[in-house]
Design an enzyme around this catalytic site. Structure first.
Site, short mmCIF file in Angstrom:
data_model
loop_
_atom_site.label_atom_id
_atom_site.label_comp_id
_atom_site.label_asym_id
_atom_site.label_seq_id
_atom_site.Cartn_x
_atom_site.Cartn_y
_atom_site.Cartn_z
N ARG A 20 0.84 -1.19 0.00
CA ARG A 20 0.00 0.00 0.00
C ARG A 20 0.88 1.25 0.00
O ARG A 20 2.10 1.17 0.14
CB ARG A 20 -0.95 -0.01 1.22
CG ARG A 20 -0.17 -0.20 2.52
CD ARG A 20 -0.80 0.44 3.69
NE ARG A 20 -0.80 1.88 3.55
CZ ARG A 20 0.28 2.67 3.75
NH1 ARG A 20 1.46 2.16 4.07
NH2 ARG A 20 0.18 3.98 3.62
N ASP A 49 -2.40 10.91 -2.76
CA ASP A 49 -2.54 9.83 -3.75
C ASP A 49 -2.70 10.39 -5.16
O ASP A 49 -2.42 9.69 -6.14
CB ASP A 49 -3.72 8.93 -3.41
CG ASP A 49 -3.37 8.05 -2.22
OD1 ASP A 49 -3.47 8.54 -1.07
OD2 ASP A 49 -2.93 6.91 -2.45
O1 MRU Z 1 -4.95 3.08 1.31
P1 MRU Z 1 -3.51 3.42 1.50
O2 MRU Z 1 -2.95 2.96 2.80
O3 MRU Z 1 -2.67 3.00 0.31
O4 MRU Z 1 -3.50 5.02 1.53
C1 MRU Z 1 -2.27 5.68 1.61
C2 MRU Z 1 -2.36 7.15 1.69
O5 MRU Z 1 -3.42 7.73 1.60
C3 MRU Z 1 -1.06 7.89 1.75
O6 MRU Z 1 -1.21 9.09 2.44
C4 MRU Z 1 -0.59 8.19 0.32
O7 MRU Z 1 -0.64 7.04 -0.47
C5 MRU Z 1 0.79 8.72 0.30
S1 MRU Z 1 2.01 7.50 0.76
C6 MRU Z 1 3.52 8.28 0.60
#
Ligand code: MRU
Length: 340
Positions: free
Chosen positions: A49, A228
């Site tokens: 993730r 993201d």
């Molecule tokens: O669902 P996830 O755990 O992948 O979400 C991750 C996030 O929202 C983070 O803040 C984002 O991916 C940035 S990671 C450097």
């Protein structure tokens, strides 16, 4: 491919392994990700993730499949399946666009390997640059609040927002980090708390609903989050709960910073309304599951709404801290994120 090791990716004997981020912090276990189906399963389950890491893992697997003899058509098919693994983080699409160009080269096996390794090296450098740019904004004695997990687990390097916090701590400027547990999947409570502990950064874990009263009491000097996807108008998609923090920060006059590499920019996406938001399974809200066990507390068949991300409007953001430096609201108003 040469052996490779980051915080949460490993290549050994030409095979990809991932650090299971659902098992942390109770268990540190490495799982094989040898096929597209296996990696997509890990991505769906958030064993892999974090926006940068998803793109890097997919790129590495493609290169390894090429080295194992997959032909151009099979690789093209694999690439499209990987691209669809999660919809919100644009790093996956941006990285795979580069891998797609490598696939058109005459010597595509070597080209894919070189590109995947370049993406890993670049990500490390992007993280370092973000940390340097961001730490300059952290004033001595800062009490910072962060959400979700944006550290070494989520990238190939030191992380984005958490990389800023770690460097600011090394510079002696961090008094405390408030770590949002980050419901429903607890990336803050499980992963960020673990990473900060390993780094020796002082932190206190809070439930997401505590941020408002901390800000009201004047106990938060700045909020640092990752992203993201950053749209052309500066709107930011990030883990669900980020938007509420930005509203709270605005009301309490607390600076709200977004740290992200250039691979998170989407100049083709005009604004936050156009960012696809992943909807996830009801079970994540009706209970919790992990290496600590599983529990359901809601009525059986409770109706659930479970968007994995929300969009923070550009107007609530004090600065976008990129590898290229700090982007200000007036830079954004002048179209810095737009296609030229
Ligand atoms: O669902 P996830 O755990 O992948 O979400 C991750 C996030 O929202 C983070 O803040 C984002 O991916 C940035 S990671 C450097």
């Amino acid at each position: 491919m040469q052996p490779l090791q980051t915080t949460s990716l490993r290549v050994v004997d030409n095979h990809l392994f991932i650090l299971d981020q659902q098992a942390l912090p109770q268990q540190k276990q490495w799982l094989p990700a040898s096929t597209v189906e296996e990696l997509v399963g890990h991505i769906h389950a958030l064993r892999v993730r974090g926006a940068p890491l998803i793109g890097l893992s997919a790129s590495l697997l493609l290169a390894l499949l090429a080295e194992q003899g997959a032909n151009r058509d099979q690789l093209a098919q694999a690439l499209e399946t990987l691209r669809a693994a999660r919809p919100t983080a644009v790093n996956l699409m941006n990285n795979l666009d580069r891998m797609k160009r490598a696939l058109t080269q005459e010597h595509f096996v070597a080209a894919l390997t070189a590109e995947a390794l370049r993406l890993i090296d670049e990500d490390k450098q992007l993280c370092d640059n973000i940390a340097v740019a961001g730490s300059a904004l952290v004033t001595p004695g800062s009490r910072l609040l962060t959400h979700c997990n944006t550290g070494g687990l989520a990238t190939a390097g030191v992380g984005t927002a958490l990389g800023v916090i770690a460097l600011a701590h090394q510079q002696g400027n961090v008094a405390n980090v408030w770590v949002d547990e980050t419901r429903p999947l607890l990336q803050g409570g499980r992963l960020t708390a673990w990473e900060l502990g390993e780094l020796g950064v002082p932190y206190q874990l809070i439930t997401d609903s505590m941020a408002a009263s901390l800000m009201a009491k004047g106990l938060v000097d700045a909020v640092w989050v990752g992203a993201d996807r950053i749209a052309a108008n500066g709107d930011v998609a990030n883990k669900i709960g980020t938007y509420s923090l930005a509203v709270l920060a605005k009301f309490h006059h607390v600076p709200f910073y977004v740290a992200a590499p250039q691979t998170t920019l989407d100049p083709h996406c005009p604004n936050g309304d156009a960012i696809p938001i992943e909807q996830r399974a009801a079970g994540e809200v009706t209970g919790v599951a992990g290496s600590f066990g599983a529990v359901n507390w809601a009525p059986e068949n409770a109706a659930v709404y479970n968007p994995a991300f929300d969009v923070t409007p550009a107007a609530l953001i004090s600065g976008w801290v990129l590898d290229s430096g700090v982007v200000t609201p007036s830079d954004v108003a002048n179209g810095i994120f737009q296609l030229h």
